[in-house]
Design a protein around this motif. Structure first.
Motif, PDB file in Angstrom:
ATOM      1  N   GLU A  75      32.038 -11.898   5.231  1.00  0.00           N
ATOM      2  CA  GLU A  75      31.059 -11.385   4.281  1.00  0.00           C
ATOM      3  C   GLU A  75      30.797 -12.350   3.122  1.00  0.00           C
ATOM      4  N   THR A  76      31.731 -13.248   2.859  1.00  0.00           N
ATOM      5  CA  THR A  76      31.556 -14.160   1.729  1.00  0.00           C
ATOM      6  C   THR A  76      30.561 -15.277   2.020  1.00  0.00           C
ATOM      7  N   VAL A  77      30.258 -15.532   3.306  1.00  0.00           N
ATOM      8  CA  VAL A  77      29.419 -16.692   3.624  1.00  0.00           C
ATOM      9  C   VAL A  77      28.263 -16.402   4.571  1.00  0.00           C
ATOM     10  N   ILE A  78      28.282 -15.295   5.316  1.00  0.00           N
ATOM     11  CA  ILE A  78      27.353 -15.139   6.424  1.00  0.00           C
ATOM     12  C   ILE A  78      25.888 -15.067   5.982  1.00  0.00           C
ATOM     13  N   LEU A 108      25.769  -6.846   6.779  1.00  0.00           N
ATOM     14  CA  LEU A 108      24.941  -7.949   6.281  1.00  0.00           C
ATOM     15  C   LEU A 108      24.082  -8.535   7.402  1.00  0.00           C
ATOM     16  N   VAL A 109      24.638  -8.648   8.594  1.00  0.00           N
ATOM     17  CA  VAL A 109      23.878  -9.176   9.727  1.00  0.00           C
ATOM     18  C   VAL A 109      22.762  -8.212  10.125  1.00  0.00           C
ATOM     19  N   LEU A 110      23.081  -6.924  10.164  1.00  0.00           N
ATOM     20  CA  LEU A 110      22.059  -5.940  10.506  1.00  0.00           C
ATOM     21  C   LEU A 110      20.935  -5.928   9.472  1.00  0.00           C
ATOM     22  N   ALA A 111      21.270  -6.126   8.217  1.00  0.00           N
ATOM     23  CA  ALA A 111      20.236  -6.188   7.175  1.00  0.00           C
ATOM     24  C   ALA A 111      19.339  -7.399   7.388  1.00  0.00           C
ATOM     25  N   ALA A 112      19.945  -8.521   7.772  1.00  0.00           N
ATOM     26  CA  ALA A 112      19.147  -9.717   8.048  1.00  0.00           C
ATOM     27  C   ALA A 112      18.286  -9.524   9.288  1.00  0.00           C
TER      28      ALA A 112
END
Length: 477
Positions: A75-78, A108-112
């Protein structure tokens, strides 16, 4: 000394001195052999580094690009990584492989993905997750294969592997498809260069003192010199010998090359080795053994964050050394392969044996010192005479064992920091020379782990992570 013990020792004086002399001479000869072997390899790498010529960029539109990002608690870099990849490769599909993260990586990936239809999530769950990076990549390979429309020309599809903190240089895809790389249909895989983007960070350890930050800065700089100079020279030498190695960050593989590996018995849908600590390097061996050409591109780099903790660094390098030792099982196949030239076979064997050579030196050195100490206590005159004759040569051989590494410092300065003073390049070279001795430490640790049957795989934590998230995964031996 008791009389009985004195008589026992005197009776065996000649045998003891002969044994001590033989072990010391064996160690000296071994060190000279190791130094000579290293010097030849270093000279070849240095020559290839100095005489590398740039290639003409190709047209990325001629290929279809799929960039895979293995993730576990990232989560800190993706988010930054996805944004960076999209900027460099606007038409590429980005496949994030979430290996059962326990933080907000998936969200975070799903949001992207909600904002970009070319971002895809490959979700993995335990017990099938967290069993190694190779298994994660294989899962993405299967999903991409299933996603591609029927009739797709798979020879034009390229899968790239980028670390969760990786950032590609602008123009990377143009260089990967140049006429020396993916522009050639017989090229199965391409490895680009690697650099450390925090090499100029003055305070890698915020909140810590000057000494701690100075040590961390030196560690970061040495990793940057290692990858941009030393490793680049090695890869350019391998490009000449036909034995380029693939890394875990910045490798690009033609889909048909991966398909050819899955055609082998028992490997359906699994082109990457799943029970390997160096799945990246082993996948390169498999591709070369299958007849594919591999090459290295120096005109493009992927940046990553260098480790600032010596503890994490040694843990990471121990895993690498242990994975290197696991590759010894390929020795017979490489020697019998018609796809490796003699020079390529010699280079691969050098790589395979590097940690073994270090371990033998670590074993022989204390043994020799112990016998010398016993000899000085029991037979001081004879032992002192032997040490005066051979001791300085042994000490010199140990010092010279990695001395050529000094020259990578000035080479790095000229390539990366031409505006810096020559003294800085020399200082970096001296530090690289000392830094190289960590190989003896990690090789020994790796050998102990192998002997104990400890083949566990655990993710190297990012510098921003304060604690490890999730338990490390143990691979069955």
């Amino acid at each position: 000394m008791p009389d009985a013990l004195r008589q026992f020792v005197e009776m065996r004086r000649e045998g003891f001195l002969q044994l001590g002399g033989l072990i010391s001479l064996a160690l000296l000869c071994y060190m000279v052999l190791v130094f000579g072997r290293f010097l030849v390899y270093w000279a070849g790498s240095r020559h290839a580094f100095r005489h590398s010529t740039p290639a003409t960029p190709g047209d990325p539109a001629a290929l279809q690009w799929h960039l895979m990002v293995p993730c576990r608690d990232e989560e800190t870099v993706i988010a930054q990584t996805l944004a960076g990849l999209r900027a460099v490769a606007p038409a590429a599909h980005l496949w994030v492989i979430d290996d059962d993260s326990e933080d907000a990586t998936r969200d975070l990936v799903l949001a992207a993905a909600a904002l970009d239809q070319r971002v895809h999530l490959v979700q993995r769950r335990r017990p099938h997750a967290r069993i190694g990076k190779g298994a994660a990549l294989n899962a993405a390979y299967r999903e991409i294969s299933a996603w591609l429309p029927p009739g797709t020309d798979r020879s034009r599809v390229v899968l790239g592997v980028v670390d969760a903190d990786g950032r590609l240089d602008p123009g990377t895809l143009e260089q990967v498809c140049n006429d020396r790389a993916m522009g050639r249909p017989d090229t199965g895989a391409v490895q680009i260069g690697v650099r450390m983007r925090n090499a100029e960070d003055e305070r890698p350890l915020p909140g810590r003192g000057r000494a701690a930050n100075a040590s961390a800065r030196a560690l970061v700089r040495m990793q940057d010199v290692e990858f941009q100079a030393n490793n680049a020279g090695m890869q350019l030498l391998r490009r000449r010998t036909g034995s380029v190695g693939l890394g875990g960050n910045g490798q690009f593989v033609r889909l048909t090359a991966l398909d050819s590996l899955t055609a082998e018995e028992g490997r359906d849908g699994r082109p990457w080795p799943e029970r390997a600590l160096l799945e990246d390097y082993e996948s390169g061996l498999e591709l070369r053994l299958a007849g594919w050409r591999l090459t290295h591109v120096t005109e493009a780099n992927v940046s990553q964050e260098a480790l600032v903790s010596w503890r994490r660094f040694l843990t990471q390098r121990t895993r690498w050394a242990q994975g290197n030792m696991q590759c010894l099982r390929y020795t017979g196949r490489v020697l019998r392969s018609r796809h490796y030239r003699p020079a390529g076979k010699a280079e691969v064997l050098y790589t395979f044996l590097q940690p073994v050579v270090c371990v033998l030196l670590v074993v022989l050195t204390p043994l020799s010192l112990a016998i010398t100490g016993a000899g000085l206590a029991l037979f001081p005159e004879e032992t002192a005479g032997f040490q005066l004759r051979y001791g300085p040569w042994m000490a010199l051989a140990f010092v010279l064992a990695t001395l050529p590494m000094v020259f990578w410092g000035p080479a790095y300065r000229r390539l990366v920091h031409p505006g810096r003073r020559r003294a800085a390049g020399l200082l970096w070279g001296v530090l690289v020379w000392l830094y190289a001795y960590h190989l003896f430490v990690v090789a020994t640790r790796a050998a102990v782990r192998l002997l104990l049957g400890r083949n566990g795989w655990a993710k190297t934590r990012r510098n921003a992570e304060k604690v490890a998230l999730g338990a490390p995964t143990a691979l069955e031996s």
